[in-house]
Structure formats: C-alpha cells, structure tokens
Design a protein around this motif. Structure first.
Motif, PDB file in Angstrom:
ATOM      1  N   GLU A 112       0.799  -1.305   0.001  1.00 33.82           N
ATOM      2  CA  GLU A 112      -0.007   0.045   0.126  1.00 33.82           C
ATOM      3  C   GLU A 112       0.828   1.148   0.103  1.00 33.82           C
ATOM      4  N   GLN A 113       2.223   1.244   0.508  1.00 28.65           N
ATOM      5  CA  GLN A 113       3.243   2.438   0.356  1.00 28.65           C
ATOM      6  C   GLN A 113       3.132   2.720  -0.943  1.00 28.65           C
ATOM      7  N   SER A 133       1.425   6.519  -3.222  1.00 29.62           N
ATOM      8  CA  SER A 133       1.914   7.726  -2.584  1.00 29.62           C
ATOM      9  C   SER A 133       1.981   8.927  -3.677  1.00 29.62           C
ATOM     10  N   GLN A 176      -0.742  12.036   3.252  1.00 33.98           N
ATOM     11  CA  GLN A 176      -0.403  11.856   4.850  1.00 33.98           C
ATOM     12  C   GLN A 176      -1.762  12.124   5.490  1.00 33.98           C
ATOM     13  N   ASP A 231      -1.482   2.045   9.953  1.00 34.36           N
ATOM     14  CA  ASP A 231      -0.103   2.446   8.956  1.00 34.36           C
ATOM     15  C   ASP A 231      -0.093   1.525   7.811  1.00 34.36           C
ATOM     16  N   TYR A 232      -1.304   0.891   7.530  1.00 37.24           N
ATOM     17  CA  TYR A 232      -1.519   0.206   6.248  1.00 37.24           C
ATOM     18  C   TYR A 232      -1.065  -1.317   6.502  1.00 37.24           C
TER      19      TYR A 232
END
Ligand code: NAD
Ligand code: GLY
Length: 352
Positions: A73-74, A77, A148, A252-253
């Motif tokens: 998932e990061q 972004s 964020q 945080d996912y």
C-alpha cells in the motif's frame, strides 16, 4: 470467457475467464491502436506474470516499457506517482500511448491515476490479479493515491478501456489475500444478495471465485451505469469502508484493505442492529461469513481513534457524514449521520 459491458460515458468490457492473460494483447488491440504500452506491476506480480503479459502485448504489436515497484500500500503515494509519471515521460509516451496495470488494487489505483494525469489523460487497461481487484477496484474508474492526511484523498474518476481478469492468477495468491478479496464479496452480498452470503459462508475459501467475480462485477456494472461519479447510489459500495479506511490508516496500512472492510462491516452492522435500524440477527449472519473466510470480526483500535480519523473521510458533508447502513441482507441505505453521533455509533458497534 464472459464479457460484461460497463456503460460509463466511455463504455468498456470486463473480460473474465481462466488462462486468458495470453489474450491480453489481442483484446487490447481491439480497443486501442498498438503503440507504446507502459506495463506497471509490483515486483511480486512481475515475478509471476510479468513475462507472460509482456509477451502477450508484444505479439499484438505493442512496444512494452516495464515499470516495477515494491509491493504494498505504501506505493499509493505522491512520491511513487511522481516517479511513475517521470518514467512515462522518459520513455517518451505520448497521447496515443497507454498503460496496463497488472496486479492488485494498489497497482490499479496508482497506474490508473497516472493515466488520468499524464498529458491530461491517456488510455489504460486493468489486468487484475487479486480477488479484491477483480471484484472491485479494477472496475468503475476510481483511481487514487493516499496523502499523509488520509486514504485515497488524491484521485480521479478515469475509466479503463478494457478490464481483463484471468482468474487462474488467483492460484498463486496467499490465503490472506484471498480472504481480503472475499471481504469485498461479503460487502456485495450484504448489499444485494442473501444467496451469495450463504454461499460464502458454506464454501468459505473454496468458493467458486470466477462465478463470484462475475456476479459482483455485474452488480457493480449496474451501479456504475446509474451513478458513475458517485453522486448518490454508488456510495452504497462504500459499505464498511469509512470505518475500515480509518482502521487501515491507524495501522499505517499494515492491516489489509479487505481486513479493514471486514472490521468496518462488523462495526456498522452491530451498530445498526443495536439502533434497531437493522433486522435482528443480521450481524451474526455477516460474522458467520467473515469467520468462515478467516477475516477479523473485531477492530484493535478504540472507537475514539476510529471516529477522529473517519471524520476526515471524503464521505463527510459538513455537519453530516454519509454512512451505509445494512437494514437486512440485500437491503442497505445511505444514512446521513450527524457527526456528533459518529462516536457513539462506532462505540456501540465495537462489541457483540
Ligand atoms: P495489493 O495490490 O497490494 O495486492 C495484495 C498483495 O498481493 C500484494 O503483495 C501483491 O504483490 C500480491 N499479489 C497480487 N496478485 C498476486 C497473485 N496473483 N499472486 C500472488 N501474489 C499476488 O492489494 P489489493 O488487496 O489487491 O488492493 C487493495 C487496494 O485496492 C487498496 O489500496 C484499496 O484502497 C484499493 N481499492 C480500490 C478500489 C477502487 O474502486 N479503485 C476499490 C477497492 C479497493
Ligand atoms: N469501491 C467502491 C467504488 O468503486 O465505488
């Protein structure tokens, strides 16, 4: 191969079958002029299916530029999006070129948004390889990255030109990813189909996934035809998501999207039942399906934490937040909840 038409402003087909990835190039060439195609995939998916997909597009006359990124998932972004857009420019893609998103919902959301933005919009196709992407994220044109400040806060409605779902790719999915996708299937069942909920409960992880993908996509096609840009009815597809997104963000996912949807479904259905807005017993029926599918029934965060984050969600409209409440299996409604009632509602839904 089953083909389902999505009647958005720009209609397209969702092709669903077994071992159809090798046909991706030929099917893409029916709707796009062969040109340069950026094949976007995470490293895990690339290792399994990258070579096969690349060959399929090359055989149909596309010139393929591969773009890889670390799975997770990061990757949804702004940094990753900017990196991908620079890649498209460095490879010299123009307005007649296209993108193919091979992978799960992360890849589809990222590559779809890049397609929407690059040179003010180029064509893209979706090649879902997770159950979750097959039943939900690859269809309907929602694309986004996270900020964020919250999940999916920067995005666009940008419809793909083709979705090709090879259900054979589910064979390499870890069980936890099948479970995560199954949570979205439970969502569709609660929205529209008591028989599907029973089937998911009885068959659990051995459910006939291709048939279920077809069912869910047909339902989503109806919703998208009536409300492509989520002005009303399409909000139903957010069942379990407002609270689920809050749990995802708080973790945080590290909690998968589908797992968070399961938590959100449980909280909202218990709360609706306790408020006498839903039929008695509905939350136990949903819990039975989720339990069979090895999904979580409880959320590790406090109601206060969830409510605080949920109030920053896109679904907030001033002093109200639109929540989807199940009244019965197959019958849900959009409920504009005054924001001061959100915390008590979540608190009441935390426990059985
Ligand atoms: P994902 O894309 O991260 O894929 C999950 C994991 O499975 C990844 O590690 C990936 O590498 C791996 N994987 C993918 N296909 C595989 C295969 N065939 N074999 C083995 N491993 C494979 O996650 P996801 O669950 O597919 O999607 C979740 C995302 O989708 C979230 O970001 C969510 O917000 C988004 N979403 C979007 C929409 C929409 O309408 N756009 C709808 C629902 C969910
Ligand atoms: N996943 C929700 C939607 O597509 O509207």
């Amino acid at each position: 191969m089953e083909k389902i038409l999505i009647e958005s402003a720009q209609p397209y087909q969702v092709c669903i079958g077994q071992n159809i990835l090798p046909q991706a190039g030929a099917l893409a060439a029916e709707v796009l002029q062969p040109a340069t195609l950026a094949l976007v995939m995470d490293e895990t998916v690339a290792a399994y299916y990258g070579r096969e997909a690349k060959a399929a597009f090359q055989q149909a006359g596309f010139q393929v530029a591969e773009y890889f990124f670390p799975a997770g998932e990061q990757a949804k972004s702004m940094d990753r999006l900017a990196h991908l857009l620079e890649f498209l420019a460095e490879k010299g893609l123009g307005r007649n070129d296209c993108i193919a998103a091979l992978g799960g919902g992360v890849t589809g959301d990222l590559a779809g948004l890049a397609a929407a933005l690059y040179q003010r919009g180029i064509a893209y196709i979706q090649l879902p390889t997770t159950l979750l992407a097959a039943v939900d994220s690859s269809v309907g044109g929602k694309t986004a990255v996270n900020l964020q400040s919250g999940k999916n806060l920067a995005g666009a409605f940008w419809q793909p030109r083709l979705v090709l779902c090879d259900c054979q790719t589910f064979a390499t999915l870890p069980q936890a990813e099948i479970s995560a996708g199954a949570a979205e299937c439970v969502k569709y069942a609660v929205l529209s189909d008591p028989a599907l909920l029973q089937q998911l409960t009885d068959c659990a992880l051995d459910a006939p996934w291709q048939q279920i993908v077809q069912l869910c996509v047909r339902y989503k096609a109806d919703i998208v035809r009536m409300d492509e840009k989520e002005q009303g009815l399409r909000q139903l597809l957010n069942l379990g998501h407002t609270i689920g997104h809050a749990a995802e963000r708080l973790s945080d996912y590290s909690i998968r999207h589908g797992e968070a949807v399961a938590m959100g479904l449980m909280i909202i259905s218990r709360a609706a039942e306790k408020m006498s807005l839903a039929r008695d017993g509905i939350s136990a029926e949903i819990a039975a399906a989720l339990r069979a599918l090895r999904l979580p029934l409880h959320c590790p965060y406090a109601a206060e934490q969830l409510a605080e984050i949920a109030l920053t969600d896109k679904k907030r409209r001033g002093e109200h937040i639109n929540l989807v409440l199940p009244e019965d299996i197959g019958k849900c409604r959009i409920y504009p909840l005054p924001i001061e009632q959100l915390l008590p509602l979540i608190a009441s839904g935390m426990e059985d």
